[in-house]
Design an enzyme around this catalytic site. Structure first.
Site, PDB file in Angstrom:
ATOM      1  N   THR A  88      -1.374   0.532 -10.673  1.00 46.15           N
ATOM      2  CA  THR A  88      -2.426   0.333 -10.074  1.00 46.15           C
ATOM      3  C   THR A  88      -3.618   1.441  -9.102  1.00 46.15           C
ATOM      4  O   THR A  88      -3.779   0.886  -8.963  1.00 46.15           O
ATOM      5  CB  THR A  88      -2.466  -0.914  -9.369  1.00 46.15           C
ATOM      6  OG1 THR A  88      -3.544  -1.478  -9.332  1.00 46.15           O
ATOM      7  CG2 THR A  88      -1.088  -0.747  -8.114  1.00 46.15           C
ATOM      8  N   GLU A 101     -12.543   0.541  -9.475  1.00 48.70           N
ATOM      9  CA  GLU A 101     -12.258  -0.182 -11.219  1.00 48.70           C
ATOM     10  C   GLU A 101     -12.881  -0.411 -12.134  1.00 48.70           C
ATOM     11  O   GLU A 101     -13.003  -0.195 -13.117  1.00 48.70           O
ATOM     12  CB  GLU A 101     -11.913  -1.603 -10.279  1.00 48.70           C
ATOM     13  CG  GLU A 101     -10.891  -2.040  -8.931  1.00 48.70           C
ATOM     14  CD  GLU A 101     -11.012  -1.461  -8.235  1.00 48.70           C
ATOM     15  OE1 GLU A 101     -10.335  -0.834  -7.252  1.00 48.70           O
ATOM     16  OE2 GLU A 101     -12.225  -1.099  -7.809  1.00 48.70           O
ATOM     17  N   GLU A 122       0.893  -1.197  -0.143  1.00 46.95           N
ATOM     18  CA  GLU A 122      -0.042  -0.025  -0.285  1.00 46.95           C
ATOM     19  C   GLU A 122       0.718   1.319  -0.011  1.00 46.95           C
ATOM     20  O   GLU A 122       0.278   2.290  -0.773  1.00 46.95           O
ATOM     21  CB  GLU A 122      -1.396   0.049   0.804  1.00 46.95           C
ATOM     22  CG  GLU A 122      -1.949  -1.167   1.054  1.00 46.95           C
ATOM     23  CD  GLU A 122      -2.870  -0.428   0.120  1.00 46.95           C
ATOM     24  OE1 GLU A 122      -2.723   0.536  -0.293  1.00 46.95           O
ATOM     25  OE2 GLU A 122      -4.123  -2.372   0.029  1.00 46.95           O
ATOM     26  N   ARG A 136       0.589   4.164  -3.221  1.00 54.43           N
ATOM     27  CA  ARG A 136       0.035   5.057  -3.168  1.00 54.43           C
ATOM     28  C   ARG A 136       1.166   5.977  -2.666  1.00 54.43           C
ATOM     29  O   ARG A 136       1.434   7.665  -2.718  1.00 54.43           O
ATOM     30  CB  ARG A 136      -1.354   5.370  -1.083  1.00 54.43           C
ATOM     31  CG  ARG A 136      -1.837   4.238  -1.810  1.00 54.43           C
ATOM     32  CD  ARG A 136      -3.065   3.932  -0.829  1.00 54.43           C
ATOM     33  NE  ARG A 136      -3.520   2.853  -0.243  1.00 54.43           N
ATOM     34  CZ  ARG A 136      -5.042   3.339   0.177  1.00 54.43           C
ATOM     35  NH1 ARG A 136      -6.161   4.059   0.857  1.00 54.43           N
ATOM     36  NH2 ARG A 136      -5.972   1.377   0.410  1.00 54.43           N
ATOM     37  N   ASP A 188      -5.036  -9.458  -8.915  1.00 55.08           N
ATOM     38  CA  ASP A 188      -5.172  -8.464  -9.535  1.00 55.08           C
ATOM     39  C   ASP A 188      -3.906  -7.811 -10.031  1.00 55.08           C
ATOM     40  O   ASP A 188      -3.702  -7.845 -11.549  1.00 55.08           O
ATOM     41  CB  ASP A 188      -6.031  -8.129  -8.769  1.00 55.08           C
ATOM     42  CG  ASP A 188      -5.913  -6.771  -7.886  1.00 55.08           C
ATOM     43  OD1 ASP A 188      -4.882  -7.400  -7.153  1.00 55.08           O
ATOM     44  OD2 ASP A 188      -7.146  -6.267  -7.020  1.00 55.08           O
TER      45      ASP A 188
END
Length: 598
Positions: A576, A490, A223, A227, A356
């Site tokens: 992503t 998404e 994360e 981010r 994913d």
């Protein structure tokens, strides 16, 4: 190595940019499609009013009796006895004459005045500069972002996220115990792209003064990478401000101890101060997760490119080499890998949560390398062929979905997270094997349709966290714990990619429907909140404004209604978390053992 040219320093307003190719000077600003359309409407209205004034204003030739000052008014003569109109006429004289003349004159003057006012308004619109028109459009497109950011600025500044109903800061364990301003870092590039440069500079000043990674805090490597490092790198490439690159490198150095495992597969968590790592307790007997250790490549390659230090590049390439050596059941990558033994954990394969973005980064490693990383492309092609064979099915109702492989059988359930795959298939269509570009573009469109149905079959027109395809139940959540919507991006992400590649208007229509639903049901006075049940017409809010809502959901919505020249996909690749990073023409880094030449 050439770095982006620096723009004005903090405190000075940064001019809005048309973000085309990153390695070339910015092109002169041009009107986007939506702005041209508005100008065309204004011009059409002006011409229509001119013709309307000519054809529909009272014609003096038809009212000569008035204009010549005659003492009578022509009205039909009615024969009261027969009840029928007589084509003849008779004259009325006296006081009624003046009343009719005054009424007619008043009506004519009003019509003329209305036309003149409309013409002046049209002329005023036409006199506006392109910049003024662009500013008006920009204001409308930015309203949701402004509402989310302004409330975070007021009630949660410096905290990781916002509780918009309680109007206070919020955080989760992925960010540790420190106030790291996750929303600020995650939202920076969205602010910049939208032209909200005062807000961008506020965020930049906070980062300069407050963002500190020397804290005793345990964070998620995955994360924090997507981010923070992704957000800081994107802000650097867009603005040229060195502080963002400096902070990204400082954080990356703090993450490196997570790779100190027997296999080199990193821990899921690392303490930024001590460097001690560990995995989630729930993850298949202490395993690392495919979507976490497999979603580092883009950011780490850029770190090596910017610093000249190959340590980051070597870490992610080691992961790739290890995965290539392992057996894969049915050609599929399980979601769990033990970092101590190097063996797969539970045989569970998903293109949604846990798996994913691993597949996404295989494709994007190839794109980011200017399509020279052929090893990554082969791994991607092999993976999606196995996914299509074993996981992708069509329901009885004709909806194409991606299931999950668990312990030797297919679970007919698709998560909201897996809806990103529609965009991935479209993005990877060009360059696919056996001239199957059309096939994968169509597959992406089918996934987009299925995910749209998952939205359309709810009361709020917002999609659930996951939805099933069992018997009569299709694209609908069954369990209460799967009915929530937490502002996820998404589905809108896939709409945007499909729009870019097809310009089919349905994707803008579906995106607009989603935007209206978010505005209607998720907007609260203190920001935006997720909802707990999308099938309830009176939803309960979860009181969390996620940082990815500003980083991804609102960015993809904005791009969906912008021109293709804003961040063109042949020059930018989105990580992503929707942070745009430029395509690299590598000089001091080799991919797949092939030396790159500048």
């Amino acid at each position: 190595m050439t770095t982006p040219a620096l723009l004005p320093l903090s405190g000075r307003r940064i001019p809005p940019l048309n973000l085309g190719p990153p390695s070339f000077p910015h092109h002169r600003a041009t009107l986007r499609l939506s702005e041209k359309f508005i100008l065309l409407l204004i011009l059409s209205a002006f011409i229509t009013l001119c013709f309307g004034a000519f054809f529909f204003l009272p014609d003096s030739s038809k009212h000569k009796r008035f204009d010549l000052g005659l003492e009578d008014v022509l009205i039909p003569h009615v024969d009261a006895g027969k009840g029928a109109k007589n084509p003849g006429v008779f004259l009325i004289h006296g006081p009624d004459e003046h009343r009719h003349r005054e009424e007619e004159e008043r009506l004519r003057n009003k019509i003329r005045a209305d036309h003149e006012k409309a013409l002046e308004e049209a002329k005023e619109k036409l006199r506006k500069s392109k910049e003024e028109i662009r500013a008006e459009i920009q204001t409308e497109k930015n309203k949701m972002m402004k509402h989310a950011w302004d409330n975070y600025r007021t009630y949660g500044w410096g905290h990781n996220e916002l509780r918009p109903i309680a109007r206070k800061g919020h955080s989760t364990n992925i960010f540790g115990s420190s106030q790291m301003g996750a929303t600020i870092v995650d939202a920076l590039d969205t602010l910049y792209i939208m032209g909200l440069h005062d807000e961008f500079l506020d965020g930049q000043r906070w980062i300069e003064d407050n963002l500190d990674f020397s804290v005793n805090s345990e964070v998620s490597v995955f994360e924090v990478n997507i981010r923070f490092i992704g957000g800081l790198l994107a802000a650097y490439y867009l603005s040229g401000e060195e502080i963002f690159k400096i902070k990204a490198v400082q954080l990356a150095e703090k993450l490196l101890p997570a790779f100190n495992t027997p296999t080199g597969i990193p821990w899921a968590m690392v303490n930024l101060k001590s460097g001690v790592g560990r995995n989630w307790g729930w993850a298949s007997a202490g395993s690392s997760i495919l979507a976490e250790f497999g979603t580092l490549h883009m950011e780490f390659v850029h770190l090596s490119y910017l610093t000249g230090d190959l340590v980051y590049y070597k870490k992610v390439m080691h992961i790739r080499k290890l995965l290539q050596q392992m057996d894969r059941p049915n050609g599929l990558y399980p979601n769990y890998l033990n970092p101590r033994t190097g063996r797969w954990g539970q045989y569970h394969t998903s293109v949604g949560g846990l798996g994913d973005s691993f597949y996404e980064y295989l494709l994007k490693a190839w794109l980011m390398s200017d399509k020279t990383d052929h090893e990554a492309r082969k791994m991607y092609d092999d993976a999606i062929e196995a996914i299509e064979k074993h996981l992708i099915k069509k329901s009885r109702g004709g909806l194409v979905f991606i299931g999950e492989w668990k312990n030797g059988h297919l679970e007919k359930k698709m998560g909201h997270l897996a809806c990103f795959a529609g965009g991935m298939f479209a993005l990877g269509a060009d360059g696919s094997r056996k001239d199957k570009a059309g096939h994968y573009l169509e597959l992406g469109a089918e996934i987009a349709r299925t995910c749209h149905e998952s939205y359309d079959r709810t009361a709020l027109k917002l999609g659930p966290e996951s939805f099933k395809f069992d018997g009569a139940v299709e694209a609908v959540a069954v369990r209460q714990a799967e009915k929530y919507y937490i502002l996820r991006p998404e589905v809108i992400e896939t709409y945007w990619y499909l729009w870019r590649f097809t310009h089919d208007p349905r994707y803008r229509q579906w995106g607009w429907e989603a935007a209206l639903a978010i505005e209607k049901y998720c907007r609260v006075s203190g920001g935006f909140s997720g909802v707990k049940d999308v099938y309830s017409s009176t939803p309960t809010h979860d009181d969390v404004q996620q940082s990815f809502f500003l980083a991804e959901t609102l960015k993809y919505l904005y791009l969906l209604f912008s021109g293709d020249d804003l961040l063109p996909l042949d020059h930018w690749v989105f990580n992503t978390e929707a942070h745009p990073l430029p395509v690299l023409h590598l000089a001091n880094i080799t991919l797949s053992g092939n030396p790159a030449v500048r």
